[in-house]
Write a protein that holds these residues in place. Structure first.
Motif, PDB file in Angstrom:
ATOM      1  N   ASP A   1       5.502 -10.209   2.943  1.00  0.00           N
ATOM      2  CA  ASP A   1       5.850 -10.818   1.662  1.00  0.00           C
ATOM      3  C   ASP A   1       6.967  -9.996   1.014  1.00  0.00           C
ATOM      4  N   ALA A   2       8.157 -10.596   0.931  1.00  0.00           N
ATOM      5  CA  ALA A   2       9.309  -9.868   0.400  1.00  0.00           C
ATOM      6  C   ALA A   2       9.154  -9.535  -1.076  1.00  0.00           C
ATOM      7  N   ALA A   3       8.254 -10.246  -1.784  1.00  0.00           N
ATOM      8  CA  ALA A   3       8.081 -10.013  -3.217  1.00  0.00           C
ATOM      9  C   ALA A   3       7.191  -8.811  -3.508  1.00  0.00           C
ATOM     10  N   VAL A   4       6.510  -8.291  -2.494  1.00  0.00           N
ATOM     11  CA  VAL A   4       5.613  -7.156  -2.703  1.00  0.00           C
ATOM     12  C   VAL A   4       6.418  -5.891  -2.938  1.00  0.00           C
ATOM     13  N   ARG A   5       6.214  -5.255  -4.070  1.00  0.00           N
ATOM     14  CA  ARG A   5       6.898  -3.995  -4.357  1.00  0.00           C
ATOM     15  C   ARG A   5       6.255  -2.886  -3.552  1.00  0.00           C
ATOM     16  N   SER A   6       7.039  -1.966  -3.053  1.00  0.00           N
ATOM     17  CA  SER A   6       6.507  -0.862  -2.263  1.00  0.00           C
ATOM     18  C   SER A   6       7.060   0.453  -2.788  1.00  0.00           C
ATOM     19  N   PHE A   7       6.319   1.515  -2.528  1.00  0.00           N
ATOM     20  CA  PHE A   7       6.662   2.852  -3.002  1.00  0.00           C
ATOM     21  C   PHE A   7       6.446   3.855  -1.878  1.00  0.00           C
ATOM     22  N   THR A   8       7.186   4.941  -1.923  1.00  0.00           N
ATOM     23  CA  THR A   8       6.934   6.094  -1.058  1.00  0.00           C
ATOM     24  C   THR A   8       6.702   7.282  -1.973  1.00  0.00           C
ATOM     25  N   LEU A   9       5.478   7.788  -1.966  1.00  0.00           N
ATOM     26  CA  LEU A   9       5.075   8.806  -2.936  1.00  0.00           C
ATOM     27  C   LEU A   9       4.307   9.926  -2.245  1.00  0.00           C
ATOM     28  N   ASP A  10       4.346  11.116  -2.839  1.00  0.00           N
ATOM     29  CA  ASP A  10       3.604  12.260  -2.312  1.00  0.00           C
ATOM     30  C   ASP A  10       2.133  12.148  -2.695  1.00  0.00           C
ATOM     31  N   ALA A  11       1.259  12.356  -1.721  1.00  0.00           N
ATOM     32  CA  ALA A  11      -0.177  12.269  -2.004  1.00  0.00           C
ATOM     33  C   ALA A  11      -0.967  12.909  -0.877  1.00  0.00           C
ATOM     34  N   THR A  12      -2.195  13.346  -1.223  1.00  0.00           N
ATOM     35  CA  THR A  12      -3.174  13.739  -0.209  1.00  0.00           C
ATOM     36  C   THR A  12      -3.801  12.466   0.366  1.00  0.00           C
ATOM     37  N   ASP A  13      -4.736  12.639   1.284  1.00  0.00           N
ATOM     38  CA  ASP A  13      -5.443  11.468   1.807  1.00  0.00           C
ATOM     39  C   ASP A  13      -6.129  10.708   0.679  1.00  0.00           C
ATOM     40  N   TYR A  14      -6.813  11.469  -0.191  1.00  0.00           N
ATOM     41  CA  TYR A  14      -7.507  10.809  -1.282  1.00  0.00           C
ATOM     42  C   TYR A  14      -6.527  10.280  -2.329  1.00  0.00           C
ATOM     43  N   GLY A  15      -5.451  11.044  -2.572  1.00  0.00           N
ATOM     44  CA  GLY A  15      -4.444  10.571  -3.511  1.00  0.00           C
ATOM     45  C   GLY A  15      -3.858   9.238  -3.085  1.00  0.00           C
ATOM     46  N   ALA A  16      -3.674   9.050  -1.778  1.00  0.00           N
ATOM     47  CA  ALA A  16      -3.179   7.770  -1.277  1.00  0.00           C
ATOM     48  C   ALA A  16      -4.211   6.669  -1.484  1.00  0.00           C
ATOM     49  N   HIS A  17      -5.509   7.003  -1.295  1.00  0.00           N
ATOM     50  CA  HIS A  17      -6.573   6.027  -1.573  1.00  0.00           C
ATOM     51  C   HIS A  17      -6.512   5.575  -3.033  1.00  0.00           C
ATOM     52  N   MET A  18      -6.329   6.531  -3.945  1.00  0.00           N
ATOM     53  CA  MET A  18      -6.223   6.194  -5.364  1.00  0.00           C
ATOM     54  C   MET A  18      -4.982   5.363  -5.652  1.00  0.00           C
ATOM     55  N   LEU A  19      -3.876   5.699  -5.020  1.00  0.00           N
ATOM     56  CA  LEU A  19      -2.646   4.936  -5.234  1.00  0.00           C
ATOM     57  C   LEU A  19      -2.818   3.481  -4.805  1.00  0.00           C
ATOM     58  N   ASN A  20      -3.484   3.286  -3.671  1.00  0.00           N
ATOM     59  CA  ASN A  20      -3.729   1.914  -3.219  1.00  0.00           C
ATOM     60  C   ASN A  20      -4.664   1.174  -4.174  1.00  0.00           C
ATOM     61  N   GLN A  21      -5.654   1.899  -4.706  1.00  0.00           N
ATOM     62  CA  GLN A  21      -6.564   1.274  -5.663  1.00  0.00           C
ATOM     63  C   GLN A  21      -5.828   0.914  -6.948  1.00  0.00           C
ATOM     64  N   LEU A  22      -4.993   1.837  -7.454  1.00  0.00           N
ATOM     65  CA  LEU A  22      -4.191   1.547  -8.641  1.00  0.00           C
ATOM     66  C   LEU A  22      -3.257   0.371  -8.396  1.00  0.00           C
ATOM     67  N   TYR A  23      -2.642   0.345  -7.218  1.00  0.00           N
ATOM     68  CA  TYR A  23      -1.731  -0.757  -6.888  1.00  0.00           C
ATOM     69  C   TYR A  23      -2.472  -2.090  -6.952  1.00  0.00           C
ATOM     70  N   GLU A  24      -3.652  -2.131  -6.353  1.00  0.00           N
ATOM     71  CA  GLU A  24      -4.428  -3.378  -6.344  1.00  0.00           C
ATOM     72  C   GLU A  24      -4.781  -3.811  -7.770  1.00  0.00           C
ATOM     73  N   VAL A  25      -5.278  -2.876  -8.565  1.00  0.00           N
ATOM     74  CA  VAL A  25      -5.700  -3.217  -9.924  1.00  0.00           C
ATOM     75  C   VAL A  25      -4.523  -3.694 -10.762  1.00  0.00           C
ATOM     76  N   LEU A  26      -3.386  -3.020 -10.624  1.00  0.00           N
ATOM     77  CA  LEU A  26      -2.240  -3.307 -11.492  1.00  0.00           C
ATOM     78  C   LEU A  26      -1.439  -4.522 -11.038  1.00  0.00           C
ATOM     79  N   THR A  27      -1.618  -4.967  -9.795  1.00  0.00           N
ATOM     80  CA  THR A  27      -0.890  -6.150  -9.330  1.00  0.00           C
ATOM     81  C   THR A  27      -1.764  -7.394  -9.245  1.00  0.00           C
ATOM     82  N   GLU A  28      -3.057  -7.229  -9.039  1.00  0.00           N
ATOM     83  CA  GLU A  28      -3.941  -8.382  -8.857  1.00  0.00           C
ATOM     84  C   GLU A  28      -4.599  -8.831 -10.162  1.00  0.00           C
TER      85      GLU A  28
END
Length: 400
Positions: free
Chosen positions: A67-94
């Motif tokens: 989906d070309a409309a999906v915004r993407s990011f490249t960010l520094d994170a630990t394993d858990y930090g990435a889990h949180m980023l994905n959770q934040l992404y879901e909450v803030l976009t859905e």
């Protein structure tokens, strides 16, 4: 998916957000960083290093793939930090638009030798990108925790406080979070050794209407008197009040709590029933004194200089007052450090001291020990950091 609720097809955040919007209430989410489930899964506090992560991280069967409309990011994170980023992404976009993201800084009940250093900088970045108008509260740069869970601000609560970065871009207290003074000149001097800068970081007072944060059938809501005292010591002291109302087992607000909220609102209306300084004759040095009594928070009387300025209000006839409400135009900062309120009391010569105040900010409500009857009232600024801009001077006679 594992719940029997709605056959595993329920979406509690969707139901919550849709319900709030139907009632024209803004939507906030509390996302606690500490996640004991992820600790059990080997993700939280696993000692992983920060590295570049693609957010959202694709998973098998991801319906966003391609989906070309999906915004993407490249960010520094630990394993858990990435889990949180994905959770934040879901909450803030859905579920958006989200108006507040509320963090705490807890580590959870994990072994004492285990620590997760949160990726605050990356979390803040994705929130700012996906929800640019959202307030990031408590462990965030926009609103700070007052330091207790009783809903009580300090007598003099400053919105500008010294802060430091405690790791990965975290906005943190330079002084202890529950220090009795966070922003006076003395506090700023005390913090100089550790503070990196000062931050506009107003206080939020959180408290539950019940003894705890969650619903229990054997508990009752606080009394109207308790809630009113909290209001005067939070909203009346330049702070935001966050009053927790826990839903019951039906997913609804308990009838007793709803009834108490109505009583509470009625009580505040009785405490501050009518501002009889609204629109009256005023005189002052400085500029635009009438703006202090026009009821518009976006207009203000401008004092002539720092630590100077006198506003005199003429009510047209003697009136009794036992509540005084003040407010600064905080778009110009929080400036006032000391002021006196005086009145020409019938039968006395000259001006009589009614009250003194050391901070105002967005909202300061003073309760007088006894009603004062006078036609003329005045406020004299005797100390400030910059020229004060007073957006509100209100006088009330409570009906209690």
């Amino acid at each position: 998916m594992s719940s029997s609720w709605q056959g595993g097809q329920g979406d509690v955040l969707r139901s919550f957000a849709d319900s709030l919007r139907r009632h024209e209430i803004k939507v906030g989410v509390y996302i606690s960083p500490a996640d004991e489930n992820q600790y059990l899964h080997g993700v939280y506090a696993n000692g992983s290093a920060r590295s570049r992560r693609a957010i959202p991280t694709p998973v098998e069967g991801d319906d966003r793939a391609g989906d070309a409309a999906v915004r993407s990011f490249t960010l520094d994170a630990t394993d858990y930090g990435a889990h949180m980023l994905n959770q934040l992404y879901e909450v803030l976009t859905e579920y958006g638009p989200i108006d507040e993201v509320w963090f705490d800084g807890a580590q959870g009940r994990i072994p004492p030798e285990k620590v997760e250093t949160y990726d605050w900088d990356s979390w803040y970045a994705v929130i700012r990108a996906l929800a640019p108008n959202a307030t990031v509260a408590v462990r965030g740069p926009d609103v700070r925790w007052v330091g207790n869970e009783g809903g009580l601000a300090r007598e003099n609560e400053w919105s500008v406080v010294p802060v430091k970065d405690s790791g990965n871009g975290s906005i943190d207290y330079a002084l202890k979070y529950d220090a009795p003074d966070q922003g006076s000149r003395e506090a700023l001097a005390e913090a100089r050794a550790v503070a990196q800068y000062v931050q506009w970081w107003p206080a939020e007072c959180d408290v539950s209407i019940r003894p705890g944060w969650f619903y229990h059938e054997d508990e009752q809501p606080k009394s109207v008197e308790q809630l009113t005292d909290i209001w005067f010591r939070s909203v009346g002291r330049n702070s935001v009040l966050l009053l927790n109302i826990p839903p019951d087992k039906r997913g609804l607000l308990p009838e007793a709590d709803v009834a108490r909220l109505r009583e509470f609102r009625e009580r505040i209306g009785l405490e501050l029933p009518e501002d009889f300084a609204r629109g009256v004759r005023v005189r002052a040095d400085g500029r635009r004194p009438a703006y202090a009594v026009d009821g518009d928070p976006d207009t203000a009387w401008a004092c002539p200089a720092p630590s100077r300025g006198t506003l005199t209000v003429d009510l047209g006839k003697a009136r009794e007052a036992d509540r005084i409400r003040l407010g600064e135009d905080i778009r110009r900062g929080q400036q006032l450090e000391h002021a006196v309120i005086e009145a020409r009391v019938p039968g006395s010569s000259g001006w009589s001291l009614v009250a003194e105040v050391d901070t105002v900010g967005a909202s300061r409500v003073l309760t007088l020990p006894a009603p004062v009857r006078a036609r003329e009232w005045r406020l004299r600024v005797t100390g400030s950091r910059g020229a004060v801009r007073l957006a509100e001077f209100g006088l009330y006679r409570s009906r209690m």
